[in-house]
Scaffold this active site. Structure first.
Site, PDB file in Angstrom:
ATOM      1  N   GLY A  47       5.086  15.662 -65.915  1.00 60.21           N
ATOM      2  CA  GLY A  47       4.999  14.374 -65.234  1.00 60.21           C
ATOM      3  C   GLY A  47       6.324  13.906 -64.676  1.00 60.21           C
ATOM      4  N   LEU A  49       6.747  13.131 -61.557  1.00 64.11           N
ATOM      5  CA  LEU A  49       6.747  14.190 -60.550  1.00 64.11           C
ATOM      6  C   LEU A  49       7.656  13.864 -59.360  1.00 64.11           C
ATOM      7  CD1 LEU A  49       2.887  14.745 -60.665  1.00 64.11           C
ATOM      8  CD2 LEU A  49       4.652  16.000 -61.924  1.00 64.11           C
ATOM      9  N   HIS A  53       7.765  19.342 -57.721  1.00 70.37           N
ATOM     10  CA  HIS A  53       6.383  19.518 -58.196  1.00 70.37           C
ATOM     11  C   HIS A  53       5.419  19.531 -57.011  1.00 70.37           C
ATOM     12  CE1 HIS A  53       8.280  17.492 -61.809  1.00 70.37           C
ATOM     13  NE2 HIS A  53       7.772  18.580 -62.350  1.00 70.37           N
ATOM     14  N   GLY A 163       8.470  26.447 -61.011  1.00 69.92           N
ATOM     15  CA  GLY A 163       9.653  26.366 -60.157  1.00 69.92           C
ATOM     16  C   GLY A 163      10.748  27.320 -60.612  1.00 69.92           C
ATOM     17  N   LYS A 165      13.796  26.635 -60.495  1.00 65.42           N
ATOM     18  CA  LYS A 165      14.913  25.906 -61.119  1.00 65.42           C
ATOM     19  C   LYS A 165      14.964  26.241 -62.611  1.00 65.42           C
ATOM     20  CE  LYS A 165      15.094  21.396 -61.923  1.00 65.42           C
ATOM     21  NZ  LYS A 165      15.498  21.252 -63.343  1.00 65.42           N
TER      22      LYS A 165
END
Ligand code: PAF
Length: 297
Positions: A47, A49, A53, A163, A165
């Site tokens: 969450g 976001l 996202h 992701g 990242k």
């Protein structure tokens, strides 16, 4: 599910996104989609976001008929003294973002729905979870593997989107899916950055104005490391040292790690030959931020 009866041919009907809190409701919805021959993509999140996202959801939407987004701040992946309680939450904003990005279903369970009181099973892994973020967060990836396995069992997606990242997390999940024959395609999506280079993260919200400026040192270090590699530097230690030296110039930054590792095994490397991950975690004030780049294989 809304009925398509009485809808004139060619007219688009927007099916409203659903938000559910129970495993049974997710299973019932996915069963309905499966009966219609539809494919399902999953975007697991905690969450709060952001554009990162959103890009995962958009990719999931491109590659699947239906997209499920899970929003669950997973207590199992937070260690003692970490930010479980203060982790930012905004369900209203998150719901709007999911709907705009084309999600069909949000799964937003309470912790009791995911972990009943006698819960005692875990998914864990050797090697890949021990270095980088695993050094200072020893139980983190056990929590991630366990919750992601549960989400895979609940949603049974064709594809799941993560992701880059969180590059170590992505490598770990790919390995888990392979090792445990989960039969789900894992799609890694590029890091999304602010205009000034800072990698998007829900934790950026913790930064004061001064820390926000200081946090740019991470993306500047990534840029420097990438340029050194592009200009032919093969010595991984030299790349890492140059990045560390740059970060150390920033008074508000404290390095947790800067490391060059094999992109698949996450084990340290000293030479750049292609396929490596150069990753870092840096505290800016009290906020721990991560960033990385991958060397093309
Ligand atoms: O990357 C995250 O947000 C979390 O680690 C994940 C994958 C949703 C599991 O809780």
């Amino acid at each position: 599910m809304e009925s398509r009866q009485n809808v004139p041919a060619g007219m688009e009907i927007k099916i409203k996104m659903k938000i559910v809190e129970t495993i049974a409701e997710v299973r019932a919805q996915v069963k309905e989609w499966r009966a219609q021959g539809l494919s399902v993509g999953l975007v697991p999140t905690m969450g709060y976001l952001h554009e990162g996202h959103k890009s995962l959801m958009e990719e999931a939407r491109k590659e699947n008929d239906k997209v499920v987004v899970s929003i669950f701040v997973n207590p199992m992946q937070f260690g003692v003294g970490e930010d479980l309680e203060s982790y930012p939450r905004d369900m209203e904003r998150d719901s709007a973002l999911c709907e705009n990005a084309g999600a069909a279903l949000i799964f937003h369970p309470q912790p009791e729905e995911m972990y009943h009181k006698d819960f005692s099973s875990f998914v864990d892994m050797n090697t890949l979870t021990k270095g980088l973020c695993g050094k200072t967060r020893p139980i983190h990836f056990r929590g991630v593997c366990t919750v992601v396995s549960k989400l895979f069992n609940i949603v049974t997606p064709d594809k799941a989107f993560f992701g880059q990242k969180d590059a170590q997390q992505l490598a770990i999940i790919r390995r888990m899916v392979l090792d445990l024959s989960m039969g789900i395609e894992i799609v890694g999506c590029p890091i999304i950055r602010e205009a000034d280079g800072l990698a998007k993260s829900s934790r950026n919200t913790y930064l004061s104005a001064e820390e926000r400026k200081a946090a740019l040192v991470l993306s500047r270090a990534v840029k420097l490391g990438r340029e050194l590699v592009q200009n032919g530097e093969k010595n991984a230690d030299k790349v890492v040292d140059a990045m560390r030296a740059l970060i150390e110039q920033e008074p508000l930054a404290r390095i947790d790690y800067v490391s060059a590792v094999d992109g698949l095994t996450m084990l340290p490397v000293h030479e750049i030959n292609g396929g490596e991950l150069v990753a870092m975690a840096v505290y800016i004030g009290k906020t721990r931020l991560i960033d990385n780049f991958s060397v093309e294989g």
